[in-house]
Structures are given as structure tokens and as C-alpha cells.
Design an enzyme around this catalytic site. Structure first.
Site, PDB file in Angstrom:
ATOM      1  N   GLU A   6     -25.249  32.942   1.252  1.00 56.04           N
ATOM      2  CA  GLU A   6     -24.720  34.307   1.270  1.00 56.04           C
ATOM      3  C   GLU A   6     -25.433  35.018   2.410  1.00 56.04           C
ATOM      4  O   GLU A   6     -26.618  35.299   2.320  1.00 56.04           O
ATOM      5  CB  GLU A   6     -24.946  34.974  -0.079  1.00 56.04           C
ATOM      6  CG  GLU A   6     -24.208  34.223  -1.201  1.00 56.04           C
ATOM      7  CD  GLU A   6     -24.429  34.832  -2.562  1.00 56.04           C
ATOM      8  OE1 GLU A   6     -25.453  35.523  -2.746  1.00 56.04           O
ATOM      9  OE2 GLU A   6     -23.594  34.624  -3.444  1.00 56.04           O
ATOM     10  N   CYS A   7     -24.709  35.298   3.469  1.00 57.29           N
ATOM     11  CA  CYS A   7     -25.303  35.592   4.772  1.00 57.29           C
ATOM     12  C   CYS A   7     -24.861  36.945   5.313  1.00 57.29           C
ATOM     13  O   CYS A   7     -23.990  37.594   4.753  1.00 57.29           O
ATOM     14  CB  CYS A   7     -24.907  34.504   5.768  1.00 57.29           C
ATOM     15  SG  CYS A   7     -24.964  32.824   5.071  1.00 57.29           S
TER      16      CYS A   7
END
Length: 474
Positions: A6-7
């Protein structure tokens, strides 16, 4: 169990950067389990001749790997449990790719073109760098390559990814199981893309936009467009949920206001624009600060004094314990092509690390950045995890030490880079690569030693702050 990522992606066009380079950046964030990341140069002889995904067991036809591959850099998951998971790199043609940003979807498109079940095959985040980057000669080649792979093999998850060369940046998002859309980022603009479908305004039959051949027909046939006029892909294929309001949108809002204080708005705003302009030219330091940020000077800062305990947990910060690697892929325009590609790389939580600007025209990478799967303080990934976890215990004290450490490390790396740029003029081939590898090693060791020094300073400062103490000395 699949690896979670999750960036936060940041893209900056060449006319929006301080030095005229293109920059594509992303923090690769995971879940509760530590995911050790390494740094590797993948030479043509190391590129797989036959390929099968670990998660989905999707086999790739050999003809899709038959082209002569280029050398490229990669930031793999060193455990190999979830596949290669190359994450980001720059190839020998100075084409950069970051993949992938986990994004959102909705039930309407899933009812038309469902994501695959991994048990039935398909591609995912573990595959895209390995199957794409070694075959690209321009940023736009990335669209053709990913489009072919998606339409032929499909995907089991929603992904965003970016491609760049010295002139262009393209951002692509997968749609459903087999479709995609992409937009060229204007040269004078920047983009912030958190974990949601991000592309908004879309123009069919415009050279700055690209998509699956049947995407417009699919929208019309299945009545997917909620807007009365135009095409907004975030509205058509994406989400607008409570999770977006707390997990995704605030990250974009905070960086927008850092790059342009007149941006305004509220953290939870659902329709923040995709294409934006800053009030100044953006530097590497700006991107690093943004990727390290945790809502400083707002009530939402976990380390701050302004908010209540509830407010401090309201929004997901960008700099977080789950940062496992962060990169800026820079293609420079003011130096020869042989030294134009630079992969700025940092491991661990961004609140307590520093970027290193690695030349990518190399065949090997520094030893201390070749991470081991198990805890090893000779490797900077694990050293950065340690400094971050200790620093988190008293950010007010240790944060000042980190600021000084990062300033020192970046300035020393800039100096080595400037000196190397001048020293390698006129060199080529292996002689040039040897000099670049020597510079990379010097920068890596400099930052490693500075990090050890930081850890020592933290131990010195923390000695008197321990709870287990007694003031009367016998």
C-alpha cells in the site's frame, strides 16, 4: 497468503523539477510482517527464459520473453516467498518503471470484467517489473507491453504503475481483469497517487491518453458513466468510500498543500485533482520530505502536540512503520545518457532514513544494500529498521538527530555524485561502469556509516531517558 503493498506515488514532469529531469517516485509499503527488500542489477543473462508466477502459477509463453532483454535495476523481495516482486528500476535504455500502486475498483466494472482468482492464473504485482522493464525502449513502450500482458493473461488485482524516459512520464491503471487506461503527465505538472484509482479526466482519441481498444464501448454498453458530461475514470471505475476519506485522500491533500500552499481543501475531499502544478520547482529533497511526512503541524500528526489521541489516529500517514523501501527514479537531461539514470533509494521507515543516488548503468550493487532475509546489522535495511523503531520511542528527542543525519548524508552523496559526473567524462563501457560502481559503493558506505553514527547518538541520548533507572547513585 499474498504480500500486501500500500504505497504513495509521486510523479514530476521535467519542466516541474529543479534540474529538468523526469522523476517518478513511490514508497513501497507492506503489512504487519516485515518484508526485507534488496537492491539488484539484473543482467541480460539473469533474465528468466521461462517464467511462472509464484502466487498464481501463471506461465508466460516463451515468445513473450523472446526479445533480447536489457540490463535493469530492481528492488526485489529478498525472501522470494511471493515471487521476485521487482518493484522499481531503470533499464539500460534509460527507461524507468515503478510498479505497482495498489488501487481501488467498484462493483460495476467488476460485474463486467471481473478480476481473476489467483488460483485461476493471471498476473500481479510480483510479475510486472520482471515481465516489462527489460523490454522497454521508451516510456510509451510500457503501455504497449502492459496492455499486451493484461489482455492476454489478465490480472487478479488492481494496480497503478508509471513509466518514464528523459522526456515523458506515463501513468497507467489497470481496470477490471483485462483492461487499462493511461495518461501522459504534462511536463510542467506533478501527480500524487495514493491507494485508489487516480486518473480523473480522460479524453479518448487524444495523443496524451491511451487505453484498451474497447474501453469506450465498454463504458457505453454497460452504462458505467455516472457523469452527465465527459469521462472521469475515477468516477467510472474507481471508489469514493469512507476508507478513501481516511486512508487515501488525506495523503494527497497533505502533499498538495506542501507543493502549493494555495491548494486548500479538506483532508477527506474525494475529488482532489489528478494533474496539479506546484508553486515552485520540485527537488529530490521535496519528494523525500513528502514521502516521510506524517501530517506535521496539523492535529493529525502522531508525533505532534496539537491533536487529541483520536485525531492522531484519524488519517493514514505517508511516512509509516510499513515503509520498506522508497525510490525516486530520475532520468537526467543535463548529463550524458551513460550517467543519466539515477535510482535514489532508501530502506525502512522514511522518518529515519536517507536516500542514496545510485547510478543505474552498472552490473552490480553495493554489498550493504544486498539485503539478507534475516536480521543482519551489516545490511542497511535492517539497520534502518532498528533506528526507526528506537526513534519512534521518543520522536521529540531523536527526530532532531535524524534531521541532522539526513542533511549530512544527502549533502555528502550530492558531493560524490557531482565529483563522479565530472570524473567520468570521456569514459565508456566497462571502464565507465567500474567507476560508477565505485561511486555507488562509496555513497552506500557513507550513508551506512552515517546511520551507524546516528544509532550511536540515539543510544547516548536515550541512556538517561530510560524508565528503568534510579537517580540516587550508589
Amino acid at each position: 497468503m499474498r504480500k500486501q503493498t500500500e504505497c504513495t506515488t509521486i510523479l514530476v514532469g521535467k519542466d516541474a523539477t529543479i534540474d529538468g529531469s523526469t522523476m517518478i517516485a513511490r514508497s513501497e509499503d507492506g503489512g504487519r510482517t516485515i518484508i526485507p527488500e534488496g537492491f539488484k542489477a539484473v543482467n541480460p543473462e539473469d533474465q528468466p527464459k521461462h517464467y511462472e508466477s509464484v502466487i498464481s502459477h501463471q506461465k508466460i509463453d516463451d515468445e513473450d520473453l523472446a526479445q533480447t532483454p536489457l540490463r535493469y535495476t530492481s528492488v526485489p523481495d529478498v525472501s522470494g516467498k511471493n515471487g521476485i516482486w521487482g518493484a522499481a528500476g531503470i533499464n539500460a535504455a534509460n527507461v524507468a518503471m515503478t510498479a505497482t500502486e495498489t488501487i481501488t475498483t467498484n462493483s460495476r466494472i467488476q460485474g463486467v470484467d471481473p478480476l481473476l482468482d489467483p488460483e485461476d492464473g493471471g498476473l500481479g504485482e510480483e510479475d510486472f517489473i520482471t515481465l516489462t522493464l527489460p523490454y522497454l525502449h521508451s516510456a510509451k513502450d510500457g503501455l504497449k507491453r502492459i496492455g499486451h500482458l493484461l489482455e492476454k493473461y489478465g490480472t487478479y488485482e488492481m494496480n497503478g504503475m508509471a513509466f518514464s524516459d528523459k522526456d515523458e512520464i506515463w501513468y497507467l491503471e489497470t481496470i477490471g481483469g483485462h483492461h487499462w487506461a493511461a495518461r501522459r503527465i504534462p511536463d510542467d505538472a506533478y501527480v500524487i497517487a495514493p491507494n485508489r484509482l487516480n486518473i480523473d479526466e480522460f479524453k479518448f482519441n487524444d495523443p496524451d491518453f491511451a487505453c484498451s481498444a474497447d474501453l469506450k464501448d465498454l463504458i457505453e454498453e454497460y452504462h458505467l458513466n455516472p457523469d452527465r458530461e465527459g469521462y472521469n475514470l475515477r468516477h467510472i471505475f474507481g471508489s469514493s468510500t469512507i476508507k478513501d476519506a481516511h486512508y487515501n485522500n488525506p495523503r494527497a491533500w497533505y502533499i498538495h498543500n506542501f507543493f502549493n500552499p494555495d491548494f486548500g481543501g479538506q483532508p477527506s475531499d474525494q475529488d482532489q485533482p489528478f494533474i496539479c502544478r506546484a508553486n515552485r520547482k520540485i527537488s529530490i529533497e521535496d519528494i523525500k520530505w513528502a514521502e516521510s511526512s506524517h501530517y506535521q503541524d496539523t492535529p493529525y500528526d502522531a508525533y505532534g502536540d496539537e491533536g487529541t489521541p483520536e485525531q492522531k489516529k484519524t488519517f493514514r500517514p505517508i511516512g509509516i512503520n510499513r515503509n520498506f523501501e522508497t525510490h525516486v527514479l530520475q532520468i537526467r537531461n543535463d548529463v550524458p545518457a551513460e550517467i543519466a539514470g539515477v535510482q535514489w533509494l532508501a530502506f525502512g521507515p522514511n522518518t529515519f532514513n536517507s536516500f542514496v543516488p545510485f547510478y543505474t548503468n552498472v552490473t552490480d550493487t553495493p554489498e550493504c544494500f544486498q539485503t539478507t532475509p534475516k536480521f543482519n546489522l551489516n545490511k542497511i535495511f535492517w539497520l534502518n529498521k532498528l533506528t526507526a523503531q528506537l526513534g519512534d520511542t521518543n520522536y521529540r528527542v531523536y527526530g532532531e538527530l535524524e534531521d541532522a543525519f539526513e542533511q549530512k548524508s544527502l549533502s555528502e552523496c550530492h558531493k560524490i555524485q557531482h565529483d563522479t559526473d565530472k570524473a567520468v567524462k570521456g569514459l565508456s563501457g566497462k571502464e565507465l561502469q567500474d567507476k560508477l560502481e565505485e561511486a555507488n559503493k562509496k555513497m552506500a558506505n557513507t550513508v551506512y556509516n552515517n546511520t551507524v553514527e546516528l544509532l550511536g547518538q540515539m543510544v547516548d541520548e536515550g541512556h538517561g531517558l530510560m524508565t528503568l533507572k534510579y537517580d540516587l547513585l550508589d
